[in-house]
Design a protein around this motif. Structure first.
Motif, PDB file in Angstrom:
ATOM      1  N   ASN A   1      -9.395  11.897   2.370  1.00  0.00           N
ATOM      2  CA  ASN A   1      -9.584  10.441   1.747  1.00  0.00           C
ATOM      3  C   ASN A   1     -11.039   9.838   2.130  1.00  0.00           C
ATOM      4  O   ASN A   1     -11.934   9.282   1.098  1.00  0.00           O
TER       5      ASN A   1
ATOM      6  N   GLN B   1     -12.292   6.651   0.234  1.00  0.00           N
ATOM      7  CA  GLN B   1     -11.178   5.818   0.576  1.00  0.00           C
ATOM      8  C   GLN B   1     -11.141   5.308   1.818  1.00  0.00           C
ATOM      9  O   GLN B   1     -11.499   6.077   2.713  1.00  0.00           O
TER      10      GLN B   1
ATOM     11  N   VAL C   1       0.880  -1.162   0.140  1.00  0.00           N
ATOM     12  CA  VAL C   1       0.043   0.074   0.146  1.00  0.00           C
ATOM     13  C   VAL C   1       0.886   1.204  -0.170  1.00  0.00           C
ATOM     14  O   VAL C   1       1.907   1.205   0.818  1.00  0.00           O
ATOM     15  N   PRO C   2       0.201   2.353  -0.753  1.00  0.00           N
ATOM     16  CA  PRO C   2       1.358   3.471  -0.776  1.00  0.00           C
ATOM     17  C   PRO C   2       1.272   4.025   0.668  1.00  0.00           C
ATOM     18  O   PRO C   2       0.385   4.378   1.309  1.00  0.00           O
ATOM     19  N   MET C   3       2.492   4.240   1.008  1.00  0.00           N
ATOM     20  CA  MET C   3       2.760   5.015   2.266  1.00  0.00           C
ATOM     21  C   MET C   3       3.087   6.660   2.341  1.00  0.00           C
ATOM     22  O   MET C   3       4.232   6.995   1.408  1.00  0.00           O
ATOM     23  N   VAL C   4       2.674   7.438   3.184  1.00  0.00           N
ATOM     24  CA  VAL C   4       2.997   8.651   3.198  1.00  0.00           C
ATOM     25  C   VAL C   4       3.407   9.105   4.502  1.00  0.00           C
ATOM     26  O   VAL C   4       2.969   8.837   5.602  1.00  0.00           O
TER      27      VAL C   4
ATOM     28  N   ARG D   1       5.957   9.468  -0.213  1.00  0.00           N
ATOM     29  CA  ARG D   1       6.135  11.109  -0.195  1.00  0.00           C
ATOM     30  C   ARG D   1       6.364  11.208   1.317  1.00  0.00           C
ATOM     31  O   ARG D   1       5.716  10.591   2.179  1.00  0.00           O
TER      32      ARG D   1
ATOM     33  N   TYR E   1      -0.841   6.626   6.250  1.00  0.00           N
ATOM     34  CA  TYR E   1      -0.022   7.830   6.823  1.00  0.00           C
ATOM     35  C   TYR E   1       0.817   7.339   8.095  1.00  0.00           C
ATOM     36  O   TYR E   1       0.130   6.675   9.041  1.00  0.00           O
TER      37      TYR E   1
ATOM     38  N   VAL F   1      -8.235   4.018   4.580  1.00  0.00           N
ATOM     39  CA  VAL F   1      -6.901   4.617   5.210  1.00  0.00           C
ATOM     40  C   VAL F   1      -6.403   4.115   6.133  1.00  0.00           C
ATOM     41  O   VAL F   1      -7.170   3.461   7.062  1.00  0.00           O
TER      42      VAL F   1
ATOM     43  N   ASP G   1      -6.109   2.123   0.714  1.00  0.00           N
ATOM     44  CA  ASP G   1      -5.869   3.069  -0.461  1.00  0.00           C
ATOM     45  C   ASP G   1      -4.473   3.736  -0.242  1.00  0.00           C
ATOM     46  O   ASP G   1      -3.735   4.152  -0.991  1.00  0.00           O
ATOM     47  N   VAL G   2      -4.396   4.107   1.220  1.00  0.00           N
ATOM     48  CA  VAL G   2      -2.920   4.893   1.664  1.00  0.00           C
ATOM     49  C   VAL G   2      -2.857   4.699   2.830  1.00  0.00           C
ATOM     50  O   VAL G   2      -3.848   4.469   3.791  1.00  0.00           O
TER      51      VAL G   2
END
Ligand code: TXA
Ligand code: MG
Length: 354
Positions: free
Chosen positions: A261, A266, A238-241, A350, A327, A268, A324-325
């Motif tokens: 989100n 979405q 999963v994309p991580m910020v 990011r 944090y 999270v 989806d993301v």
């Protein structure tokens, strides 16, 4: 790649079964691949003196050919046979202070080391791991063992044998399961070939511990071309910020992002130190399978070593989360926090500073 049968062997680390170690050592001697526990993460080992065996590590992991491997030894005395020239005095001091342990030294490469290990560089990375199974295996094989972390390239390093199995089943010969690893992040990689030693990768031995012995030491910057920093690493699926800065600002920023989100429907994930969990309870109900916001705590800010030790397991949890993301709250880059932040920065798509 032809599918292999991967044998999975449980080892009791309190009373190591010699016949299992002998079986795995024989596989190393005959050019095979053995995953084994170290104190940091699981390694994927091959005979370091056999270039062909070493090259199969790269294909099993999908690892870029130009990223060199660490050679693991059972004893500090065995370093001399792998390097060019005499062992520098500073290396001797470091070995005495930190081996066996999570410190890797980069030294001028000797002729015995094939180019596959060093990826064509004229240096070689060496360490003596502090784990009874690793030491028993290397000793029994009677060989230096080249071993990267035993994950598919780009995935979080494995801190349990199950992680290794998930990534490499069918691609390697044996997995030795010695239970979860203890340090949880990889070794510190220290280049001793420059005039001033350079930390190429922060890890299990903290920079604060090294400084008194080294005097001058530089940090290899994240943009440097050092192989230790060049590749994208540790990515969960999963994309991580990563959000860093003053805690209050970080909490506010994550709230803002999460609400954005949610508006888009979405799902999270939030990964935060336990001290911060309370600030996200309004967004997330921990363990609520239907919740659109999943909170996973990372352990206490007051025990960064414990946090480091469970970090990669936490990152892998997000694989099954189908968010989806995700944090992540940053921690202070001090002590074990330096290695944690290094891994998080590499894992993140990011990084936001607030
Ligand atoms: O804790 C660890 O270091 C684990 C366990 C298995 O020992 N191993 C590990 O290996 O993390 P790997 O391959 O995942 O990471 C080794 C790092 C890489 O970033 C590589 O670029 C760097 O060490 N490295 C290896 N040889 C080098 C060399 N000759 N010069 C500069 N960097 C080197
Ligand atoms: Mg690795």
């Amino acid at each position: 790649m032809k599918k292999k049968h991967t044998k999975y062997i449980k080892i009791n680390t309190d009373s190591i079964n010699r016949s299992y170690i002998c079986e795995a050592a024989e596989i190393l001697r005959t050019g095979g691949l053995v995953a084994f526990p170290t104190e940091t993460v699981y390694g994927l080992g091959a005979n370091a003196l056999d270039g062909k065996a070493v090259s199969t590590i790269f294909s099993a992991k999908g690892r870029p050919q130009d990223n060199p491997l660490i050679v693991h030894l059972a004893r500090g005395e065995d370093v001399q046979a792998l390097i060019a020239g005499d062992l520098p005095r500073q290396a001797k001091q470091l070995m005495e202070a930190f081996w066996p342990g999570p410190l890797t030294l980069v030294l001028p490469k000797g002729k015995a080391v094939p180019d596959e290990v060093s990826a064509g560089l004229d240096t070689v990375a060496v360490r003596v791991p502090a784990h009874p199974v690793a030491l028993a295996l290397i000793e029994e094989a009677g060989l230096p063992v080249a071993a990267p972390s035993a994950n598919l390239s780009g995935r979080p390093s494995p801190t349990t044998a199950e992680h290794v199995y998930m990534d490499l089943n069918g691609r390697i010969d044996v997995i030795l399961d010695g239970g979860p690893t203890n340090v949880g992040v990889e070794s510190t990689v220290l280049d001793l070939t420059a005039a001033v030693p350079v930390i190429l990768r922060p890890g299990g031995v903290m920079i604060e511990e090294l400084k008194p012995l080294l005097g001058d030491v530089e940090m290899g910057s994240a943009t440097s071309q050092s192989p230790a920093q060049k590749y994208k690493h540790y990515s969960p699926k999963v994309p991580m910020v990563l959000v860093e800065g003053e805690r209050e600002n970080v909490v506010a920023e994550i709230h803002r992002l999460v609400l954005g989100n949610r508006e888009k429907g979405q799902t999270v994930g939030i990964l935060a130190p336990s001290e911060s969990a309370q600030f996200y309870r309004d967004l997330a109900m921990e363990g609520d399978p239907d919740g659109a916001v999943r909170l996973i705590t990372l352990g206490s800010r007051n025990d960064l070593q414990a946090m480091a030790s469970s970090l990669f397991t936490r990152l892998r949890l997000f694989d099954d989360l189908q968010a989806d993301v995700v944090y992540i709250e940053g921690v202070e880059p001090e002590g074990a926090g330096l290695a944690i932040m290094d891994r998080l920065r590499h894992a993140a798509i990011r990084c936001i500073t607030v």
